[in-house]
Write a protein that holds these residues in place. Structure first.
Motif, mmCIF file in Angstrom:
data_model
loop_
_atom_site.group_PDB
_atom_site.id
_atom_site.type_symbol
_atom_site.label_atom_id
_atom_site.label_comp_id
_atom_site.label_asym_id
_atom_site.label_seq_id
_atom_site.Cartn_x
_atom_site.Cartn_y
_atom_site.Cartn_z
ATOM 1 N N TYR A 1 23.518 -37.786 54.801
ATOM 2 C CA TYR A 1 22.338 -37.467 54.008
ATOM 3 C C TYR A 1 21.583 -38.736 53.616
ATOM 4 C CZ TYR A 1 24.563 -32.907 53.418
ATOM 5 O OH TYR A 1 25.136 -31.677 53.642
ATOM 6 N N TYR B 1 17.719 -40.035 51.576
ATOM 7 C CA TYR B 1 16.697 -39.584 50.632
ATOM 8 C C TYR B 1 15.657 -40.692 50.416
ATOM 9 C CZ TYR B 1 20.802 -36.748 49.434
ATOM 10 O OH TYR B 1 21.903 -35.941 49.490
ATOM 11 N N TYR C 1 13.889 -35.689 52.140
ATOM 12 C CA TYR C 1 15.290 -35.997 52.377
ATOM 13 C C TYR C 1 15.683 -35.503 53.767
ATOM 14 C CZ TYR C 1 16.172 -31.100 51.111
ATOM 15 O OH TYR C 1 16.170 -29.731 51.056
ATOM 16 N N TYR D 1 12.878 -41.707 47.382
ATOM 17 C CA TYR D 1 12.381 -41.467 46.036
ATOM 18 C C TYR D 1 11.236 -42.431 45.745
ATOM 19 C CZ TYR D 1 16.913 -39.184 45.075
ATOM 20 O OH TYR D 1 18.019 -38.378 45.096
ATOM 21 N N VAL E 1 19.259 -34.125 56.031
ATOM 22 C CA VAL E 1 20.673 -33.761 55.999
ATOM 23 C C VAL E 1 21.377 -34.152 57.281
ATOM 24 C CG1 VAL E 1 20.214 -31.902 54.387
ATOM 25 C CG2 VAL E 1 20.330 -31.403 56.834
ATOM 26 N N GLY F 1 22.590 -26.617 50.364
ATOM 27 C CA GLY F 1 22.531 -26.949 51.780
ATOM 28 C C GLY F 1 21.759 -28.218 52.054
ATOM 29 N N GLY F 2 20.955 -28.634 51.089
ATOM 30 C CA GLY F 2 20.182 -29.862 51.239
ATOM 31 C C GLY F 2 20.895 -31.066 50.677
ATOM 32 N N GLY F 3 22.196 -30.952 50.531
ATOM 33 C CA GLY F 3 22.921 -32.088 49.987
ATOM 34 C C GLY F 3 22.884 -32.108 48.476
ATOM 35 N N ASN F 4 23.195 -33.231 47.897
ATOM 36 C CA ASN F 4 23.244 -33.309 46.434
ATOM 37 C C ASN F 4 22.010 -34.012 45.918
ATOM 38 O OD1 ASN F 4 24.237 -35.707 47.654
ATOM 39 N ND2 ASN F 4 25.034 -36.360 45.675
ATOM 40 N N LYS F 5 20.869 -33.323 45.995
ATOM 41 C CA LYS F 5 19.641 -33.938 45.504
ATOM 42 C C LYS F 5 19.775 -34.214 44.018
ATOM 43 C CE LYS F 5 16.915 -30.641 47.009
ATOM 44 N NZ LYS F 5 17.777 -29.792 47.855
ATOM 45 N N LEU F 6 19.361 -35.419 43.616
ATOM 46 C CA LEU F 6 19.483 -35.836 42.228
ATOM 47 C C LEU F 6 18.206 -35.512 41.460
ATOM 48 C CD1 LEU F 6 21.172 -39.315 42.683
ATOM 49 C CD2 LEU F 6 22.167 -37.370 41.492
ATOM 50 N N PHE G 1 25.035 -29.247 44.289
ATOM 51 C CA PHE G 1 25.121 -29.304 45.740
ATOM 52 C C PHE G 1 24.582 -28.021 46.353
ATOM 53 C CE2 PHE G 1 26.455 -31.140 49.607
ATOM 54 C CZ PHE G 1 26.768 -30.080 50.440
#
Lengths: 114, 113
Positions: free
Chosen positions: B31, B33, B48, B35, B50, A97-102, A95
């Motif tokens: 949030y 995203y 993405y 892909y 926020v 500041g950009g969220g939880n990028k996978l 996690f």
């Protein structure tokens, strides 16, 4: 940077066989770990997750344990069914500041035959 | 509760054409995203967001633009499509209330000739 390595497929098993799909990771910080499943023609669904070391995620008979010492999150199931045929993705997120990028592995296709 | 929806499901474009992919979520997630999924490469993050009105680049942003004018919608634009953009595109959303779990849409299959 972050990365996920999982075993290449396809993996072909007979029904009721034991399943292991290996997944290892490298990450900065303290990642959360995920297994997603993608059935043919569909989007990804969360299968299970673990957010800290030694946590075990489980769902629908699948299990995976967050092993910090070996940086692994292997997926297991004791007895697979034909309906488990799908592509399985291991992923991590840290996690920010950009969220939880996978960050995803390349996916492992599982085929279960009668 | 539809979750995350994507339109269209499938599209064929000619090189140089433009199009917009729409993602909508009804879970009030902050949030969102985009892909792309390519054989042997897993999923890679394009852009993405926020929150409403904010967007940021992901791993493979070149050739794409995005907008988040409303909290529930996240648009992905291709201004001048190229064959290298042939792929399956997935949208996802997450929030603190979802435990940061990302929920995915069913995907849009795009073929650029």
């Amino acid at each position: 940077g972050n990365s996920v390595t999982q075993m290449e497929g396809p993996v072909t098993l007979s029904e009721e066989a034991f399943l292991t799909i290996n997944c290892t990771y490298t990450a900065t910080g303290y990642p959360s770990l995920f297994w997603y499943v993608q059935y043919p023609g569909e989007g990804l669904q969360l299968l299970l997750k673990a957010t800290k070391a030694d946590d075990k995620g489980s769902n629908k008979g699948f299990e995976a344990t967050y092993r910090k010492e070996t940086t692994s999150f292997h997926l297991e199931k004791g007895s697979v069914q034909v309906s488990d045929s799908a592509v399985y993705f291991c992923a991590l997120s840290v996690f920010t500041g950009g969220g939880n990028k996978l960050t995803f592995g390349t996916g492992t296709q599982l085929k279960v035959e009668l | 509760n539809a979750g995350v929806t994507q339109t269209p499901k499938f599209r064929v474009l000619k090189t140089g054409q433009s199009m917009t992919l729409l993602c909508a979520q009804d879970m009030n997630h902050e949030y969102m995203y985009w892909y792309r999924q390519d054989p042997g490469m897993g999923l890679r993050l394009i852009h993405y967001s926020v929150g409403e009105g904010t967007t940021a680049k992901g791993e493979v942003p070149d050739g794409y633009n995005v907008s988040r004018l409303k909290k529930q919608n996240f648009l992905l634009g291709l201004e001048s499509a190229a064959p290298s953009q042939t792929s399956v595109y997935f949208c996802a959303s997450s929030s603190r209330t979802s435990g940061w779990t990302q929920y995915f849409g069913p995907g849009t299959r795009l073929l650029v000739l």
